[in-house]
Motif scaffolding. Structure first.
Motif, PDB file in Angstrom:
ATOM      1  N   LEU A 106       1.564  -5.947  -6.368  1.00 31.68           N
ATOM      2  CA  LEU A 106       1.254  -7.174  -5.628  1.00 31.68           C
ATOM      3  C   LEU A 106       1.902  -8.390  -6.291  1.00 31.68           C
ATOM      4  N   ILE A 107       1.743  -8.488  -7.601  1.00 35.15           N
ATOM      5  CA  ILE A 107       2.263  -9.648  -8.323  1.00 35.15           C
ATOM      6  C   ILE A 107       3.794  -9.640  -8.323  1.00 35.15           C
ATOM      7  N   GLU A 115      -1.541  -1.161  -8.165  1.00 33.14           N
ATOM      8  CA  GLU A 115      -1.592  -2.042  -6.996  1.00 33.14           C
ATOM      9  C   GLU A 115      -1.447  -3.504  -7.414  1.00 33.14           C
ATOM     10  N   PHE A 127      -7.020  -8.273 -15.116  1.00 30.72           N
ATOM     11  CA  PHE A 127      -8.462  -8.021 -15.002  1.00 30.72           C
ATOM     12  C   PHE A 127      -9.022  -8.655 -13.728  1.00 30.72           C
ATOM     13  N   TYR A 128      -8.525  -9.839 -13.417  1.00 35.75           N
ATOM     14  CA  TYR A 128      -8.982 -10.521 -12.201  1.00 35.75           C
ATOM     15  C   TYR A 128      -8.690  -9.652 -10.965  1.00 35.75           C
ATOM     16  N   CYS A 129      -7.472  -9.126 -10.899  1.00 37.61           N
ATOM     17  CA  CYS A 129      -7.099  -8.277  -9.765  1.00 37.61           C
ATOM     18  C   CYS A 129      -7.922  -6.989  -9.734  1.00 37.61           C
ATOM     19  N   LEU A 130      -8.118  -6.384 -10.916  1.00 33.61           N
ATOM     20  CA  LEU A 130      -8.894  -5.140 -10.987  1.00 33.61           C
ATOM     21  C   LEU A 130     -10.328  -5.393 -10.545  1.00 33.61           C
ATOM     22  N   GLN A 131     -10.871  -6.540 -10.957  1.00 36.44           N
ATOM     23  CA  GLN A 131     -12.249  -6.869 -10.596  1.00 36.44           C
ATOM     24  C   GLN A 131     -12.393  -6.986  -9.086  1.00 36.44           C
ATOM     25  N   ARG A 132     -11.294  -7.331  -8.418  1.00 30.66           N
ATOM     26  CA  ARG A 132     -11.361  -7.446  -6.951  1.00 30.66           C
ATOM     27  C   ARG A 132     -11.123  -6.103  -6.262  1.00 30.66           C
ATOM     28  N   GLY A 133     -10.936  -5.055  -7.066  1.00 30.90           N
ATOM     29  CA  GLY A 133     -10.836  -3.724  -6.480  1.00 30.90           C
ATOM     30  C   GLY A 133      -9.448  -3.115  -6.469  1.00 30.90           C
ATOM     31  N   LEU A 134      -8.461  -3.838  -7.008  1.00 23.57           N
ATOM     32  CA  LEU A 134      -7.108  -3.285  -7.031  1.00 23.57           C
ATOM     33  C   LEU A 134      -6.908  -2.438  -8.289  1.00 23.57           C
ATOM     34  N   SER A 135      -6.191  -1.328  -8.167  1.00 21.93           N
ATOM     35  CA  SER A 135      -5.865  -0.533  -9.354  1.00 21.93           C
ATOM     36  C   SER A 135      -4.738  -1.244 -10.107  1.00 21.93           C
ATOM     37  N   ASP A 156      -5.551 -11.248 -18.431  1.00 18.12           N
ATOM     38  CA  ASP A 156      -6.597 -11.872 -17.627  1.00 18.12           C
ATOM     39  C   ASP A 156      -6.285 -11.802 -16.130  1.00 18.12           C
ATOM     40  N   GLN A 157      -4.995 -11.998 -15.781  1.00 19.08           N
ATOM     41  CA  GLN A 157      -4.615 -11.861 -14.369  1.00 19.08           C
ATOM     42  C   GLN A 157      -4.861 -10.431 -13.893  1.00 19.08           C
ATOM     43  N   GLN A 199       0.845  -1.200   0.000  1.00 15.12           N
ATOM     44  CA  GLN A 199       0.000   0.000   0.000  1.00 15.12           C
ATOM     45  C   GLN A 199       0.876   1.245   0.000  1.00 15.12           C
TER      46      GLN A 199
END
Lengths: 489, 249
Positions: free
Chosen positions: A455-456, A451, A440-448, A437-438, A5
């Motif tokens: 994280l990755i 971020e 988009f998956y993270c963005l869908q969970r609320g990460l910019s 796709d990875q 963060q």
């Protein structure tokens, strides 16, 4: 996790240009005339007040250098370097061997303050930090300050600029300088031997565990000036030392050369841990400017059961050519190389290590994480070799590459040579890409996007970050995200 | 409440959704059924904001506000949650680390305080127990090496933690055996709430035996062609999609 963060906050606070150490310090400098010649070599030696043997050593190196050619085998591409079009010595003018920090140009002190490197011991002592780090600050061609010298001396540890060591501890320097990286080792090391200007010297006496972390902070400030530092660290029998190295440079349109040599010597049962966070100016998005970083770093596990560990976080430089290596000479000695190399924009990295197993039952471990983004190229090049007498040699190598986007490249070039049937070498390598796709998956969970990448990538480099001393690890984690700013979206 | 009006969507110049209208009231569980290729998964991706799709016309309103201009993470913060048909593996990132990052990112976007680690652990453990998720799984990198059933349960775990206002389940039943299906359905049913809408996308009626919908919508050729109550699903099970394929052609 909070660090992630925090990282993101930091990244957001940075302006379009992500390099935050790009400022220049305006001070008067004392420079050698442009170009390289025998006179310049003598000039540098005289400026440093060196004894005759050192001058001869340099001149010998210079003569050999004239007969050598730049190595071309690395996977890097750069315009020819005009060695006559650079300055080989630049020193802040007010500095005639400063006795105390009060003698140092306040502009320089401000520079280090801006870089977050405390040079005043009382300030460090007054701070909330419980752990202390002794710092040698090298500004262009000279060391401007070394902290905690007195306290280290009490433990018998010598920590000083190498130019001072040449004058004060000639027996140690004579014995060890050039004993790991010979004068003729390679083009850049030979050049460094002729014109090196400053760097750090460390000697830890037998049985002593160095009471604090030692660190050197290198800053290139002058325009058109090469930096050629030389570091020599000797850990005598049964001793231990942890050493950190950091580097930054102002943002400039032209390329600047940095050709350093680092030699480590570990005697019986000694251990040296050497960590680097390399953050030289990487050039702009179009590939203009940036440091050419041609560095020779090598450790010699000379004694039995000795240990040398290299940890590097490489985020800067336009060109990186660097292979911190270990010669495992002593029986039962071990070497480690942990590396995170990040390239973005037009950066080119060709980095890795050599583990030369000479003694019996020697062990080495290589963990390399390369991350390529933008239009950069990132190559891991490594050699693991076992000599005929190296019975029971063991190596484990793990080389992972992560690609971000479609414009970058990752390459792995491992060389393995074994002349001993009992040697066991393991090599693992993976290449992966952060897929859309990875993301988009993270963005869908609320990460910019930032971020998600942070994280990755932090997950990817975790094993190596754990090897860094604490404060350094946090810094490195932030640096990684900043380096990858703008790599997605 | 979700309102979709005349939604027209292309992917690489191919029309996938062709004037779709759909309304899901607050507190309602709506099932979307239809033959393969009718645009069901596209609908879920477009609501969530995946960038490969071009919205040519129409409107998607969440509680009366258009979300078409919002980034996927902004939609997530507004309460849109998509349980993926094929959840992605994120190597190197611990499941717990990921959950904390996602949860706190959304809380921050909504101006709420971040959760402390003990608080998060408590919530995750409680939700994991309900879904029969082995605590060891939480220590592993997200979805890496998880079985198909484990991945689906992990999706429902995330849904439970993130407490979305609109749950979209894209073929959540695919690849599940009957025991796993029951666990997942129980998880979804537990999240039924007066202030939460759900869109359950499925090819088979089987899932709807366990998640009983309030409304059923049949999609064909990029449109909702028929809407009704839960009995419509049973009728489809008996007659198949043949009628709709013809209608579409």
């Amino acid at each position: 996790m909070p660090a992630v963060q925090e990282t993101v906050e930091r990244v957001k606070a940075i302006d379009v240009d992500q390099y935050k150490y790009g400022f220049e310090t305006i001070i008067e400098t004392d420079k050698a005339p442009k170009g390289l010649s025998e006179e310049i070599v003598r000039f540098i030696s005289a400026k440093k007040g060196e004894p005759a043997w050192m001058t001869e050593w340099r001149l010998d190196a210079y003569q050999r250098w004239l007969t050598m050619r730049e190595p071309k085998w690395a996977r890097v591409d750069y315009p020819p370097i005009d060695y006559q079009d650079a300055y080989y010595y630049a020193a802040p003018k007010r500095l005639a061997g400063p006795e105390t920090l009060d003698d140092v140009d306040p502009e320089i002190l401000k520079t280090y303050e801006k870089l977050g490197i405390p040079l005043r011991e009382q300030e460090i002592l007054a701070g909330v930090k419980t752990s202390r780090v002794a710092v040698d600050a090298v500004f262009d061609s000279v060391s401007v300050a070394t902290t905690f010298k007195a306290e280290l001396a009490k433990a018998g540890v010598i920590f000083c600029p190498i130019s001072e060591a040449i004058r004060e501890h000639p027996e140690l320097v004579k014995k060890y300088l050039g004993s790991v990286v010979p004068v003729t080792d390679n083009f850049f090391a030979t050049l460094n031997s002729a014109v090196f200007t400053d760097g750090s010297f460390v000697y830890v006496p037998p049985g002593v565990r160095c009471p604090m972390e030692l660190s050197t902070y290198f800053r290139i400030n002058e325009r058109n000036t090469g930096q050629f530092e030389r570091t020599l660290i000797i850990a005598d029998k049964g001793s231990y030392v942890s050493y950190l190295e950091g580097c930054t440079a102002p943002q400039r349109d032209e390329n600047q050369l940095h050709a350093a040599v680092v030699e480590l010597i570990a005697l019986d049962d000694a251990e040296i841990k050497y960590s680097t966070v390399q953050n030289w100016y990487p050039g702009d998005a179009q590939g203009r400017g940036g440091i050419f970083n041609f560095v020779t770093k090598r450790g010699d596990c000379r004694g039995a059961r000795s240990k040398i560990s290299w940890t590097q976080v490489e985020t800067g430089s336009a060109i990186t050519w660097k292979y911190p290596s270990c010669i495992l000479r002593g029986d039962g000695s071990s070497g480690e190389f942990y590396s995170i190399a990040i390239s973005n924009g037009r950066q080119q990295v060709d980095s890795g290590t050599k583990m030369i197993h000479l003694g019996k039952n020697t062990a080495s471990r290589i963990i390399s994480k390369g991350i390529a983004a933008g239009r950069s190229d990132n190559t891991y090049r490594g050699l693991v070799s076992a000599h005929r007498k190296a019975s029971g040699a063991r190596n484990f190598t793990n080389c992972d590459s992560l690609l971000i986007g479609d414009g970058c490249g990752a390459h792995t070039v491992p060389y393995i040579e074994s002349k001993n049937a009992s040697a066991v070498f393991e090599h693992e390598a993976t290449t992966s890409k952060i897929s859309d796709d990875q993301m988009f998956y993270c963005l869908q969970r609320g990460l910019s996007s930032e971020e998600a990448v942070a994280l990755i990538v932090n997950g990817f480099v975790k094993d190596v970050l754990q090897q860094l001393p604490m404060e350094f690890a946090v810094e490195a984690q932030k640096l990684i995200s900043i380096s990858l700013e703008g790599s997605v979206g | 409440m979700l309102e979709i009006r005349n939604l027209v969507v292309d992917i690489e110049d191919k029309r996938i959704l062709n004037g779709l209208d759909l309304t899901v009231n607050t507190g309602e569980v709506a099932a979307i059924m239809g033959p393969n290729g009718s645009g069901k998964s596209t609908l879920s991706y477009v609501i969530a904001g995946k960038e490969d799709y071009t919205v040519v016309d129409g409107e998607i309103l969440l509680d009366g506000e258009s979300i078409l201009e919002l980034e996927p993470f902004e939609r997530a913060a507004k309460g849109v949650f998509l349980a993926f048909q094929y959840p992605l593996e994120i190597p190197g990132v611990g499941t717990m680390t990921f959950l904390k990052a996602a949860l706190n990112a959304q809380r921050k976007a909504r101006g709420e305080a971040e959760l402390t680690t003990p608080d998060l652990m408590r919530r995750v453990k409680a939700a994991a127990t309900k879904l029969a998720i082995d605590p060891e799984m939480l220590k592993r990198p997200l979805n890496v090496g998880f079985s198909g059933g484990e991945k689906k349960r992990m999706e429902i775990l995330q849904m439970a933690l993130l407490e979305p206002s609109l749950c979209i389940l894209d073929e959540t039943d695919s690849g599940l055996d009957i025991d796993a299906l029951k666990i997942v359905a129980d998880g979804v049913n537990a999240l039924r709430a007066p202030d939460r809408s759900s869109l359950v996308i499925t090819h088979y009626q089987r899932l709807l035996d366990y998640i009983v919908p309030d409304t059923v919508h049949v999609m064909a050729n990029g449109r909702v062609v028929r809407s009704g109550g839960k009995e419509l699903a049973i009728e489809l099970e008996a007659n198949g999609y043949a009628d709709y394929r013809q209608q579409a052609a």
